[in-house]
Design a protein around this motif. Structure first.
Motif, PDB file in Angstrom:
ATOM      1  N   GLU A 540     -17.506  87.716  38.466  1.00  0.00           N
ATOM      2  CA  GLU A 540     -18.447  88.620  37.830  1.00  0.00           C
ATOM      3  C   GLU A 540     -19.928  88.182  38.515  1.00  0.00           C
ATOM      4  N   SER A 541     -19.955  87.773  39.730  1.00  0.00           N
ATOM      5  CA  SER A 541     -21.060  87.394  40.431  1.00  0.00           C
ATOM      6  C   SER A 541     -21.987  88.589  41.052  1.00  0.00           C
ATOM      7  N   GLY A 542     -21.240  89.538  41.339  1.00  0.00           N
ATOM      8  CA  GLY A 542     -21.814  90.535  42.205  1.00  0.00           C
ATOM      9  C   GLY A 542     -21.677  90.375  43.396  1.00  0.00           C
ATOM     10  N   GLY A 543     -21.214  89.161  44.019  1.00  0.00           N
ATOM     11  CA  GLY A 543     -21.051  88.783  45.358  1.00  0.00           C
ATOM     12  C   GLY A 543     -20.180  89.583  46.098  1.00  0.00           C
ATOM     13  N   GLN A 544     -19.445  90.619  45.459  1.00  0.00           N
ATOM     14  CA  GLN A 544     -18.455  91.442  46.430  1.00  0.00           C
ATOM     15  C   GLN A 544     -19.215  92.462  46.709  1.00  0.00           C
ATOM     16  N   GLU A 545     -20.061  93.132  45.985  1.00  0.00           N
ATOM     17  CA  GLU A 545     -20.749  94.282  46.531  1.00  0.00           C
ATOM     18  C   GLU A 545     -21.724  93.916  47.600  1.00  0.00           C
ATOM     19  N   ALA A 546     -22.525  92.612  47.292  1.00  0.00           N
ATOM     20  CA  ALA A 546     -23.525  92.133  48.319  1.00  0.00           C
ATOM     21  C   ALA A 546     -22.901  91.631  49.706  1.00  0.00           C
ATOM     22  N   GLY A 547     -21.498  91.263  49.491  1.00  0.00           N
ATOM     23  CA  GLY A 547     -20.746  90.835  50.720  1.00  0.00           C
ATOM     24  C   GLY A 547     -20.853  89.168  50.985  1.00  0.00           C
ATOM     25  N   TYR A 548     -21.395  88.557  49.815  1.00  0.00           N
ATOM     26  CA  TYR A 548     -21.165  87.086  49.699  1.00  0.00           C
ATOM     27  C   TYR A 548     -19.879  86.567  49.346  1.00  0.00           C
ATOM     28  N   GLY A 549     -19.909  85.110  49.577  1.00  0.00           N
ATOM     29  CA  GLY A 549     -18.566  84.393  49.122  1.00  0.00           C
ATOM     30  C   GLY A 549     -18.486  84.650  47.543  1.00  0.00           C
ATOM     31  N   ILE A 550     -17.252  84.689  46.903  1.00  0.00           N
ATOM     32  CA  ILE A 550     -17.208  84.687  45.677  1.00  0.00           C
ATOM     33  C   ILE A 550     -16.128  83.484  45.327  1.00  0.00           C
ATOM     34  N   GLU A 551     -16.371  83.069  44.051  1.00  0.00           N
ATOM     35  CA  GLU A 551     -15.528  82.083  43.366  1.00  0.00           C
ATOM     36  C   GLU A 551     -15.173  82.017  42.095  1.00  0.00           C
ATOM     37  N   THR A 552     -14.371  81.296  41.455  1.00  0.00           N
ATOM     38  CA  THR A 552     -13.996  81.300  40.103  1.00  0.00           C
ATOM     39  C   THR A 552     -13.425  80.089  39.694  1.00  0.00           C
ATOM     40  N   GLU A 553     -13.692  79.591  38.344  1.00  0.00           N
ATOM     41  CA  GLU A 553     -13.194  78.471  37.840  1.00  0.00           C
ATOM     42  C   GLU A 553     -11.666  78.268  37.994  1.00  0.00           C
ATOM     43  N   ALA A 554     -11.275  77.024  37.989  1.00  0.00           N
ATOM     44  CA  ALA A 554      -9.604  76.774  38.149  1.00  0.00           C
ATOM     45  C   ALA A 554      -9.246  76.574  36.637  1.00  0.00           C
ATOM     46  N   ALA A 555      -9.533  77.400  35.928  1.00  0.00           N
ATOM     47  CA  ALA A 555      -9.076  77.057  34.537  1.00  0.00           C
ATOM     48  C   ALA A 555      -8.800  78.471  34.016  1.00  0.00           C
TER      49      ALA A 555
END
Length: 932
Positions: A540-555
């Protein structure tokens, strides 16, 4: 334009190529110079003219031309396939292990030629520089002559453009030249150094040693004297196991911190016979320490051994076996040329350090970045005593020299790794000085992290299996490295075979493509594919559209990830178990050695045991990491999934684990076994105006996890910041207004006449600003160099910036700390906005545990203090620190040294102050300017 210069042409050689006249003042070859300000071409007959970009490309493609730094010229011309006679390559061949700043000015100064006054005069310089280098080859006193004739023959076979030009001027030696591997001296074994004597340093002796190091007639600085006295206390005998003497010492810029701790360190080393390790975060400080140490120790002892040794990780040093493979056909094309130049350097280098040593930083960039990496031991594949060059190995020499040294200069990561898994526990450092101590937390964070990623797992596969299909290079798998063990010991052979079979379950070449096509192969690739899918789905960071790396909690992970983790864990266990069995067989062989096991064979097997233990621990950490997926969170750790991307291109998929407080393992591994530890820096404490300023330093030192109360010491900078510096907060540049930001940077650089260090928080903004301003400023004689834009390593960019007072340099975090440019070359620091921490998963977890917004403020104040520290490096320095952001909270102002004037101004007012050279006036202070 410089006056035209004509020189006679030489005669054609056997290949029909017309060679230059060696007696001319300038090479009669075309010369091309390209900058952001334009393009200039000089003919062999000596006529220089400005040309279009297209004509410059045509000329370069038509015939070999002289140029300086071909990748940079190619970048300026937008023509990536550019090739020619790069004078930096010729310089590296003729003067290996000698540095020159890779600019026209730097080359001229290195060769004793007049510095060109304009871009238009540079092509003539290139021709004269070529002639000067040829003159060196003809000089009977050429210091680096040995090996040159053989090397140029090999380079001619590789079609190196310079070979035909240089070969006629390098005389064939009367005797056959020795190959590099025959010329290098062998290291000698030395007896184990006895444990240091327990001594108490006399305070008066410490002050006398400090006076000797600073020199007769030097200014006596009370802050430095008090600092040295406090540092001396860490060398006292330890009161109890696990309770080291621990000191946290803040030393403001200008105190003389380096000599302040070298004085007691050198005195203790001489009195006790022990070794002091000084750890730094930046290579620049390592170079400075090596130079400063000459005041306390000679270059060599009477027996020829060095009392001071710079020690780095093995991935920094030239691997002679890799080099031999490259020279004998392992490399082709341009990399093969680089290998020949590296061999020339290897014969003259001080210590074989390819990263930050005496190999020019620009040489690797001329041949693309993988050139150096391929010649070092990046994968831990060393076969130790099984290597034919073992007795001449630069890495082994450094390890043995450091065991006998009085002072070892290292980096934070190496010290921590060495403490955690040193091959010889008796050589672990017990007296440690962490300079740039504010970086110890970050270094520990990386050192004690666990990451299971595609890149990491494929490296393990290569280490176990070795080369597959038609891959080139020297890589050897377990079976090849331990072939003699397998032939002697059936159980060992079975363990090797089992490990190699299980290694097939790890990701292989092409894994990223298979993941993107949803067709993973094997349990580890299946896990990474599930991680990738889950990360994209939950982002939900918006990084996909900006071309940046993305991440999510391991939960709260989906069942697909949990199921894949179970299969991956079984696969990892199938690798770990035979590696453990193999380690046991190696121990048995060492315990009851066969007749054929000589001293070198024993050393090789001991080295293999060490490498095995490292990989076993790595695999066990991965098993632990994925074993917790789907289970309850461990409050000691922060776990998350990530897809690493750059400009929308994926390059890795990973599961990460970090300690919430990495100083816990640091305290256990580094502090508890030590006898005395110092953490020191100019920005160690938080910049607050209450009594809590030491709280952060103590928390980020590991002191809370050992049963000792640290000594707290503070020495204030002697610099007069009130009259030598000024902070300007520009209030009329709106956030997100890129044209206004670029215009502000251009006008600031023009008003300052260069000498600007610009710091950005985002690479995209840096590139956008550079693209808008570089051409305009270059035409005004104000070159702007940019990290992440120019194909030059960061260290060389700083060297260029330091060498040219009219140059400016813009970059990101790497330039905020460790850049030491005293004098007129740096007179203005500009940051484009408040350096807020990136709100990633790890930061959010630490922020929650560390006090919320107060935690953010501590980080920002530290970053501002480090950036401001670039401005004033000596008592004669003066300048402005400019923040291009109206949203600068007053609570962050304590980041600047007490007494520093802070003014909120418009851009025009800031430019007026820059242009006039005015810092401030008493009336402004009375009129409402903020003053720290």
């Amino acid at each position: 334009m410089a006056a035209a210069f004509t020189s006679p042409r030489g005669a054609p050689n056997d290949a029909g190529v017309t060679l230059p006249d060696p007696l001319a003042d300038a090479l009669a070859l075309p010369a091309l110079h390209a900058s952001h300000g334009g393009h200039w071409l000089r003919s062999p007959s000596g006529t220089t003219q400005a040309v279009s970009k297209g004509d410059a490309v045509m000329a370069a493609a038509d015939t070999p031309v002289l140029m300086l730094n071909a990748p940079l010229v190619a970048s300026r011309l937008g023509y990536p396939d550019l090739s020619g006679l790069d004078l930096l390559e010729a310089f590296a061949f003729i003067h290996p292990a000698r540095f020159c700043v890779p600019t026209p000015r730097g080359l001229a100064e290195a060769l004793g030629l007049p510095v060109p006054e304009s871009d238009a005069a540079v092509p003539e310089l290139l021709q004269r520089a070529g002639a000067a280098l040829i003159a060196v080859c003809r000089d009977p006193e050429w210091f680096e002559r040995e090996g040159a004739w053989s090397a140029v023959q090999s380079l001619e076979r590789l079609r190196w453009p310079w070979a035909q030009v240089l070969r006629p001027h390098i005389a064939k030696p009367e005797r056959a030249e020795r190959w590099l591997f025959a010329r290098l001296p062998e290291w000698e074994e030395a007896g184990e150094r006895p444990a240091p004597r327990q001594v108490e340093l006399d305070p008066q002796a410490v002050q006398a040693q400090l006076a000797r190091l600073t020199g007769e007639g030097a200014e006596q600085r009370e802050g430095q004297r008090a600092y040295a006295a406090d540092v001396a206390r860490i060398f006292a005998p330890r009161p109890a196991p696990g309770r080291p003497h621990l000191a946290l010492a803040q030393a403001g810029t200008g105190i003389g911190k380096t000599l302040g701790y070298l004085a007691p360190a050198s005195l203790w080393a001489a009195s006790s016979g022990g070794t002091v390790w000084v750890s730094t975060f930046t290579k620049n400080l390592q170079r400075q320490l090596r130079a400063e140490s000459r005041r306390a120790w000679p270059v060599k002892r009477a027996d020829g051994t060095p009392p001071v040794v710079v020690r780095k990780g093995r991935e920094n040093y030239l691997c002679l076996l890799n080099l031999e493979d490259a020279l004998q056909g392992g490399f082709a094309g341009r990399p093969a040329i680089f290998a020949q130049l590296a061999a020339r350097w290897g014969a003259y280098t001080r210590d074989g350090d390819m990263i930050g040593g005496d190999l020019p930083g620009w040489l690797g960039t001329l041949f693309r970045k993988r050139g150096i990496a391929a010649l070092t031991d990046q994968r831990g594949e060393c076969i130790y005593a099984g290597c034919p060059h073992y007795r001449k190995c630069f890495i082994e020499r450094a390890a043995r020299d450091s065991a006998q040294a009085d002072l070892v200069i290292a980096n934070h990561a190496l010290v921590m790794v060495n403490a955690a898994r040193a091959r010889d526990p008796n050589q672990r450092p017990t007296r440690l000085i962490f300079d740039e101590g504010h970086h110890v937390f970050d270094a520990a964070d990386s050192t004690f992290a666990a990451t299971l990623s595609g890149q990491e797992t494929i490296e393990l596969r290569r280490w176990i299996i070795g080369p597959e299909k038609e891959s080139r290079g020297r890589r050897r798998g377990l079976a090849a490295r331990l072939a003699d063990v397998a032939s002697y010991d059936d159980a060992g052979a079975e363990a090797i075979a089992a490990a190699c079979k299980a290694g097939q379950l790890l990701p292989s070449d092409g894994w990223l493509q298979r993941l993107s096509e949803n067709s993973p192969f094997g349990p580890l690739e299946a896990l990474l594919a599930a991680v990738r899918t889950a990360t994209y789905a939950r982002d939900e960071s918006g990084g996909q559209e900006a071309g940046y790396g993305i991440e999510t909690e391991a939960a709260g992970l989906p069942g697909e990830v949990i199921e894949a983790a179970g299969a991956a864990s079984e696969a990892l266990a199938s690798i770990r178990v035979p590696l453990i069995r193999l380690g046991g067989r190696l121990e048995a062989i060492l315990a009851e050695p066969p007749d054929w096991l000589d001293a070198q064979g024993r050393a090789r097997i001991e080295g293999a045991r060490f490498a095995l233990a490292w990989r076993i621990d790595l695999v066990a950490a991965w098993e632990s990491l994925i074993g917790r997926l789907g289970g309850p969170a461990d409050p000691e750790f922060v776990d998350w999934l990530a897809v690493d991307r750059s400009d929308a291109r994926e390059f890795d998929v990973a599961i990460h684990r970090r300690w919430l407080d990495p100083m816990k393992p640091f305290a256990r591994v580094v502090l508890e076994p030590a006898h005395g530890v110092l953490l020191t820096s100019a920005t160690l404490t938080d910049r607050t105006e209450d009594d809590s300023k030491w709280d952060s330093a103590i928390a980020r030192s590991g002191a809370e996890h050992v049963a000792v109360a640290p000594l707290l010491s503070a020495a204030t900078s002697p610099f007069d910041y009130a009259s030598r510096a000024e902070v300007l907060i520009v209030t009329d540049i709106a956030k997100g207004d890129l044209p206004a930001l670029a215009g502000a940077y251009a006008r600031i650089i023009e008003a300052s006449g260069g000498g600007v260090l610009g710091l950005f928080t985002a690479i995209r903004r840096l590139r956008a600003v550079h693209g808008r301003i570089a051409d305009r400023l270059a035409r005004a004689g104000l070159p702007v160099y940019a990290q992440h834009v120019d194909p030059i390593d960061t260290g060389t960019l700083v060297d260029i910036f330091r060498d040219d007072p009219r140059a400016s340099l813009i970059g990101t975090d790497a330039l905020r700390d460790g850049v030491d440019v005293p004098g007129h070359s740096l007179r203005c620091v500009v940051i484009e906005q408040v350096p807020w921490p990136r709100p990633d998963i790890l930061h959010k977890a630490r922020r929650l545990a560390g006090g919320g917004s107060a935690y953010d403020d501590r980080i920002i104040r530290a970053r501002l203090a480090q950036a401001f520290g670039r401005l004033i490096r000596s008592k004669d320095d003066a300048g402005h620190f400019i923040v291009l952001s109206p949203a600068f909270p007053s609570r962050l102002l304590p980041a600047f040294p007490a007494g520093t004037p802070v003014l909120r101004v418009t851009l025009d007012e800031a430019l007026q102050r820059l242009g006039s050279g005015v810092l401030h006036s008493p009336s402004e202070h009375a009129g409402g300017a903020l003053q720290r």
